[in-house]
Design a protein around this motif. Structure first.
Motif, short mmCIF file in Angstrom:
data_model
loop_
_atom_site.label_atom_id
_atom_site.label_comp_id
_atom_site.label_asym_id
_atom_site.label_seq_id
_atom_site.Cartn_x
_atom_site.Cartn_y
_atom_site.Cartn_z
N PHE A 139 96.57 -4.69 -12.60
CA PHE A 139 96.88 -5.32 -11.32
C PHE A 139 95.86 -4.96 -10.25
CE2 PHE A 139 101.74 -5.57 -12.19
CZ PHE A 139 101.53 -6.67 -13.00
N ASN A 140 95.36 -3.72 -10.27
CA ASN A 140 94.45 -3.24 -9.24
C ASN A 140 93.00 -3.53 -9.62
OD1 ASN A 140 95.19 -1.31 -11.29
ND2 ASN A 140 93.91 0.20 -10.27
N SER A 141 92.71 -4.80 -9.90
CA SER A 141 91.35 -5.20 -10.25
C SER A 141 91.07 -6.59 -9.70
CB SER A 141 91.16 -5.21 -11.78
OG SER A 141 91.96 -6.22 -12.38
N LEU A 142 89.79 -6.86 -9.47
CA LEU A 142 89.38 -8.18 -9.00
C LEU A 142 89.67 -9.24 -10.04
CD1 LEU A 142 87.98 -9.92 -6.84
CD2 LEU A 142 85.78 -9.32 -7.91
N THR A 143 89.55 -8.87 -11.31
CA THR A 143 89.84 -9.82 -12.40
C THR A 143 91.27 -10.33 -12.29
OG1 THR A 143 88.32 -8.61 -13.83
CG2 THR A 143 89.86 -10.13 -14.89
N PHE A 144 92.22 -9.42 -12.03
CA PHE A 144 93.60 -9.86 -11.91
C PHE A 144 93.79 -10.74 -10.68
CE2 PHE A 144 97.90 -9.47 -10.22
CZ PHE A 144 98.63 -9.95 -11.30
N ALA A 145 93.12 -10.45 -9.59
CA ALA A 145 93.25 -11.27 -8.38
C ALA A 145 92.84 -12.71 -8.68
CB ALA A 145 92.40 -10.69 -7.26
N VAL A 146 91.74 -12.88 -9.40
CA VAL A 146 91.29 -14.24 -9.77
C VAL A 146 92.28 -14.87 -10.74
CG1 VAL A 146 89.46 -15.55 -10.89
CG2 VAL A 146 88.88 -13.65 -9.35
N PHE A 147 92.69 -14.10 -11.74
CA PHE A 147 93.65 -14.58 -12.74
C PHE A 147 94.94 -15.04 -12.06
CE2 PHE A 147 97.51 -13.22 -14.99
CZ PHE A 147 97.44 -13.97 -16.16
N PHE A 148 95.48 -14.23 -11.14
CA PHE A 148 96.75 -14.56 -10.52
C PHE A 148 96.62 -15.77 -9.61
CE2 PHE A 148 100.25 -13.70 -7.42
CZ PHE A 148 101.29 -13.82 -8.32
N ALA A 149 95.49 -15.92 -8.93
CA ALA A 149 95.28 -17.10 -8.08
C ALA A 149 95.28 -18.37 -8.93
CB ALA A 149 93.95 -16.96 -7.32
N ILE A 150 94.68 -18.32 -10.12
CA ILE A 150 94.65 -19.49 -11.00
C ILE A 150 96.05 -19.80 -11.52
CG2 ILE A 150 93.79 -20.37 -13.21
CD1 ILE A 150 91.23 -18.75 -12.69
N LEU B 16 98.92 -19.07 -10.04
CA LEU B 16 99.67 -19.64 -8.93
C LEU B 16 99.31 -21.10 -8.70
CD1 LEU B 16 99.82 -16.94 -6.08
CD2 LEU B 16 101.73 -17.90 -7.38
N LEU B 17 98.03 -21.40 -8.78
CA LEU B 17 97.58 -22.79 -8.58
C LEU B 17 98.17 -23.70 -9.64
CD1 LEU B 17 95.78 -24.91 -7.20
CD2 LEU B 17 93.91 -24.17 -8.72
N LEU B 18 98.06 -23.31 -10.91
CA LEU B 18 98.60 -24.14 -11.99
C LEU B 18 100.11 -24.30 -11.86
CD1 LEU B 18 96.57 -22.76 -15.04
CD2 LEU B 18 96.28 -24.98 -13.91
N HIS B 19 100.79 -23.25 -11.40
CA HIS B 19 102.24 -23.30 -11.28
C HIS B 19 102.69 -24.21 -10.14
CE1 HIS B 19 106.07 -21.75 -12.63
NE2 HIS B 19 106.45 -21.51 -11.38
N SER B 20 101.79 -24.45 -9.19
CA SER B 20 102.14 -25.30 -8.04
C SER B 20 101.81 -26.77 -8.26
CB SER B 20 101.41 -24.80 -6.79
OG SER B 20 100.02 -24.96 -6.92
N LEU B 21 101.05 -27.08 -9.32
CA LEU B 21 100.67 -28.46 -9.58
C LEU B 21 101.85 -29.25 -10.16
CD1 LEU B 21 97.07 -27.92 -11.04
CD2 LEU B 21 97.71 -28.70 -8.74
N PRO B 22 101.83 -30.57 -10.02
CA PRO B 22 102.98 -31.40 -10.44
C PRO B 22 103.04 -31.65 -11.95
CG PRO B 22 101.30 -32.79 -9.48
CD PRO B 22 100.82 -31.39 -9.30
N PHE B 23 103.01 -30.58 -12.74
CA PHE B 23 103.18 -30.71 -14.17
C PHE B 23 104.68 -30.69 -14.50
CE2 PHE B 23 98.99 -28.25 -14.27
CZ PHE B 23 98.22 -29.40 -14.44
#
Length: 471
Positions: free
Chosen positions: A3-14, A16-23
């Protein structure tokens, strides 16, 4: 991936984005499942196979248990699930430990047994997800729950990345029903979830790693025997570190799930404000203590079969709970001390159950509980009994010629931070974080959030794994 890594920040942003799309909801669940596998594969991709085996076998076994008409078939499928899960856990986590102890036992009777090299990597989080999946088949066997109708939902329950590697230890009945209908966080949930993630990372990155890890390491990883001041402050540092590290993970996990619209149970409720050890275990690692209660202590007899059986069940549960934390006898000693404390407390309650302490007595009992808790942390942190005895001798003033280890800045940092943790826990003893947030002006909350986020950014965490990943 931590969790305390830049990799996770990018991963989590992606994510969240996919979860918000109208799939469709099914597509979103597949996205979460794939993301969870990628999250786990970041450590060691081949260990995904263990997740698949556990998922498929437990899914199949639970369905067979539900369909079986006679008791022995139901029991056979339940034992298949339990043996597989405990077998994987035993092989990867305890194989080397058991082999080393067998070698030592053979040496005591004059047998020079030289085993082959046993170099096995411990899969991250195996203790957590095996307990989670076992609870599924056990609940179906005990008729507490029905099998999950969709394998996708069960697979997502097993692998859901916020709780996958270090808990909270979820039950299928807590998470699977949330997969039945589309879920998406409201703006309030998203804000609170992000705030929880910030708080959790502040506890881990700034407090645990930035201030408390170094003094604990200097005392416990040092070849020098510590004096009283160093022994106490090193142990207090670890008491703060283990709380901030593990509670920080749980808080971040709960916040991440909330950002996606899912609810996860609390795992900590200000444990250093506990009065007595039954209270401590209602506040510390709550999902593990409830798992041990429901699937070990009660089946062993609990408090239903006489005093002797109750104490035996209590000690057995805590000894195995200690061993669950690591393949080392020091963890067993840690669990045994907690079992002893709980047994003594139970005996005292049976004799003085009507005693109602006043405010000062309650605080005194709380301080005494914290004192005894720190004695147990010595065995949890020390790599060997030799080191544990060194620290304990120092704590009780028997290392009179010991040279100073900790610098003044470390003593000050530990005193301020650990003292602040204890006072905060005591003030929050009968409160919840949600109730305090609801009564706090938005401007104050915003400033506190910004300061924590700023502290996390400037600390720039080194990506250290959370302590409980090794369990």
């Amino acid at each position: 991936m931590v969790f305390n890594s830049l990799t996770f920040a990018v991963f989590f942003a992606i994510v969240l984005l996919l979860h918000s799309l109208p799939f469709s909801w099914r597509v979103k669940k597949v996205n979460l499942l794939v993301a969870s596998y990628l999250f786990y594969a970041a450590w060691n991709p081949p260990f995904i196979i263990l997740l698949w085996i556990s998922t498929v076998v437990d899914w199949w076994a639970a369905n067979r248990i539900a369909q079986a008409s006679n008791p022995w078939r139901r029991r056979a499928w339940m034992l298949t699930s339990v043996c597989l899960n405990l077998g994987m856990l035993g092989w990867f986590k305890y194989g080397e430990f058991l082999l080393a102890n067998f070698q030592a036992l053979a040496a005591t009777v004059g047998i020079d047994y030289q085993p082959p090299a046993f170099d096995i990597v411990l899969p991250v989080g195996i203790s957590f997800y095996t307990f989670a999946t076992m609870s599924y088949t056990l609940d179906v066997y005990l008729r507490r729950a029905e099998p999950t109708p969709r394998m996708l939902d069960f697979a997502l329950f097993v692998t859901f990345f916020p709780h996958l590697v270090a808990g909270p230890i979820m039950r299928p009945t807590e998470l699977v029903p949330q997969f039945e209908q589309p879920r998406r966080a409201s703006m309030d949930q998203l804000r609170f979830g992000l705030a929880l993630m910030t708080l959790g990372l502040f506890q881990k990155v700034v407090l645990a790693d930035g201030f408390l890890a170094a003094p604990a390491e200097q005392v416990y990883d040092n070849t020098m025997a510590p004096g009283a001041l160093d022994a106490w402050f090193g142990t207090l540092a670890f008491s703060g570190q283990i709380f901030c590290d593990f509670a920080g993970y749980s808080t971040t996990a709960i916040g991440a799930a909330m950002c996606l619209g899912f609810a996860m149970p609390d795992n900590f409720r200000f444990p250093y404000a506990a009065v007595g050890f039954s209270d401590f275990w209602r506040r510390w690692h709550i999902t593990l203590s409830s798992w041990l209660r429901d699937y070990l202590y009660i089946p062993l007899g609990g408090n239903r079969k006489g005093e002797a059986r109750t104490y035996a069940s209590l000690m057995t549960t805590m000894l195995l709970g200690g061993l669950w934390h690591g393949a080392n006898w020091t963890f067993v000693a840690w669990g045994g001390l907690h079992g002893l404390y709980l047994s003594v407390e139970r005996w005292l309650r049976s004799r003085f159950g009507g005693y109602a302490p006043g405010p000062l007595a309650l605080l005194g009992l709380g301080l005494f509980t914290y004192f005894l808790t720190n004695i147990t942390w010595v065995f949890f942190r020390a790599a060997t009994f030799t080191k544990a005895w060194e620290v304990l001798r120092g704590m009780f003033g028997f290392s009179v010629d010991a040279k100073p280890i900790l610098a003044g800045v470390h003593l000050l940092a530990v005193g301020v931070i650990v003292g602040g943790i204890f006072i905060t826990h005591w003030l929050m003893r009968r409160r919840t974080l949600e109730s305090v947030v609801a009564r706090t002006p938005p401007l104050v909350l915003t400033i506190a959030w910004a300061l924590m986020a700023f502290a996390v950014l400037i600390e720039q965490g080194t990506g250290n794994a959370f302590i409980y990943f090794q369990f």
